[in-house]
Enzyme design. Structure first.
Site, short mmCIF file in Angstrom:
data_model
loop_
_atom_site.label_atom_id
_atom_site.label_comp_id
_atom_site.label_asym_id
_atom_site.label_seq_id
_atom_site.Cartn_x
_atom_site.Cartn_y
_atom_site.Cartn_z
CD GLU A 1 84.45 35.14 29.99
OE1 GLU A 1 85.27 36.03 30.32
OE2 GLU A 1 83.96 34.33 30.79
CD GLU B 1 85.37 30.23 31.22
OE1 GLU B 1 85.33 31.06 32.16
OE2 GLU B 1 86.05 30.40 30.19
#
Length: 457
Positions: A162, A360
């Site tokens: 991320e 995720e």
């Protein structure tokens, strides 16, 4: 109805070094920030109070085995491995990560390793962090050391997790250290992160390792309020800034032209060097990890921008709260299962259908102890959340999307950045006082789903 998944589908979960390991030799930005401003952390709980994976890695890997994981993603802590970021390698860290990797493989669990998961060594931040190209070079050296130490056994590497989050949190919206609010500096951090990624990919290719290298991006599909051209344009700009600013460089080897044009017109472009574009082109990946939690719903602005206010992405759109949306009230996030399908279709249709997996997906809930029945947390809401997303994931795969697996965040309740243990995400309940681990109902459900490579709904 039965939903079956392709053979050799990756079933597992994800975690990170900083959120699970506990005390480390080198200080990170999180350790430093917590020492200075513990009030910014939920209940004053800092990054030393984690789920103690550094002590309990062997029994935790047994729990992964019990949950029928065939794969598991975690990260290496740069600050643990090289405490000052650039100097000597810490032999205790090498021993620890070797033991973890070897035990995972011994238990039939494929290790997926991330090199950077928000945990900048403080020594590197003190010389400017990602704003400084020297740190980019230091990261590339760190990556190469990791490949040399562990690349004979780790076959799935990820340069960053991320990468937009440190940009947003540290340089735009003040929810990560160093708490800067400055778009141009944020753009520099983002750009240098892409350069660091590309240097790591270059080093990996040069080493002719047996595995593959990729990146993990949190993709938030941008949905316009309506098909009014002003709303559509607002959603396009949000997509450019928050998704395509990383997605295009790592999959296409270049930035979107309209993003460059937009930032140039507001004098927000970072400083570039002539050789950068060739380097970025070398950073194309083998495997994309997709973190998906929530959609982004936007509309055009209906009020004028204050010209004295800092330049922000929100100069071009407003957030839109869609009536009737399904919410996780604890996290304040919308639950929108079709978003996972829309991401996969976009990758298939616009990016050449790259090899990818869901790295995720998760649901954080507060005070889960109220759901204890006969000594076990009955988190049926989490089972509903996972199965709802897997249904749409299955649809994408059945329509030709090249998605190879599904990892949940996370396998055990862990420390979560500024929120500490406010919201619990794990398949396994963690008692902070005793460090006792107890499998939740969702853990049993996931173990059965992985074992059968299917579920019924």
């Amino acid at each position: 109805m039965k939903y079956s998944f392709p053979e050799h589908f990756w079933w597992g979960s994800a975690s990170s070094a900083l959120q699970t390991e506990g005390t480390r030799e080198g200080q990170t930005t999180w350790d430093y920030w917590f020492a200075r401003e513990p009030n910014r952390f939920h209940n004053g709980v800092g990054p030393q109070q984690t789920s103690t994976f550094y002590q309990h890695w062997k029994t935790d890997i047994q729990l992964l085995k019990q949950l029928n994981h065939n794969s598991f993603r975690t990260s290496i802590s740069w600050a643990r491995l090289i405490p000052d970021g650039i100097g000597e390698v810490n032999p205790q860290a090498v021993d620890f990560y070797n033991q973890v990797i070897d035990e995972l493989i011994e238990q039939g669990i494929t290790p997926f390793i991330t090199l950077f998961h928000f945990d900048m060594p403080m020594a590197m931040q003190e010389i400017g962090g990602w704003e400084n190209r020297d740190v980019v070079e230091a990261y590339a050296r760190y990556a190469q050391i990791c490949f040399e130490l562990f690349g004979d056994r780790v076959l799935h590497w990820f340069t960053f997790n991320e990468p937009i989050v440190p940009v947003e949190g540290g340089y735009l919206y003040d929810f990560h250290y160093p708490n800067v609010v400055d778009f141009r500096r944020a753009a520099t951090v983002a750009y240098h992160t892409v350069l660091a990624h590309a240097l790591a990919v270059r080093a990996y290719r040069a080493g002719h390792y047996a595995g593959e290298i990729g990146i993990v991006l949190n993709l938030t599909p941008s949905y316009p309020r309506s098909q009014n051209p002003a709303d559509v344009k607002a959603a396009h700009i949000a997509d450019l800034m928050f998704n395509r600013s990383f997605l295009d460089p790592v999959l296409r080897g270049e930035y979107p032209a309209d993003l460059v044009t937009l930032l140039k017109s507001y004098d927000q472009l970072p400083a570039c060097k002539p050789e950068d574009s060739a380097l970025i082109a070398e950073g194309k990946i083998d495997l994309l990890g997709v973190n998906y939690y929530q959609p982004r719903r936007v509309k055009c602005r209906d009020s004028a921008v204050n010209p004295q206010a800092p330049f922000m992405p929100e100069w071009f759109f407003d957030n839109y709260e869609m009536p009737g949306r399904k919410m996780n009230p604890y996290r304040g996030w919308e639950i929108y299962e079709p978003g996972i399908y829309d991401i996969l279709v976009n990758l298939r249709d616009n990016y050449g259908n790259p090899r990818c997996f869901i790295s995720e997906n998760g649901m954080g809930v507060e005070n889960e102890k109220r759901f204890i029945e006969n000594g076990q947390i009955n988190d049926q809401y989490r089972i509903d959340f996972i199965s709802g997303h897997l249904t749409w994931l299955h649809k994408g795969i059945s329509e030709g999307c090249n998605c190879l697996g599904y990892h949940m965040w996370t396998f055990i309740d862990n420390w979560s950045w500024c929120n500490a243990y406010k919201n619990r995400y794990g398949f396994i309940q963690l008692d902070l006082d005793t460090q006792q681990r107890t499998v939740k109902k969702s853990g049993e459900w996931f173990a059965a789903t992985s074992l059968n490579n299917s579920f019924d709904k």
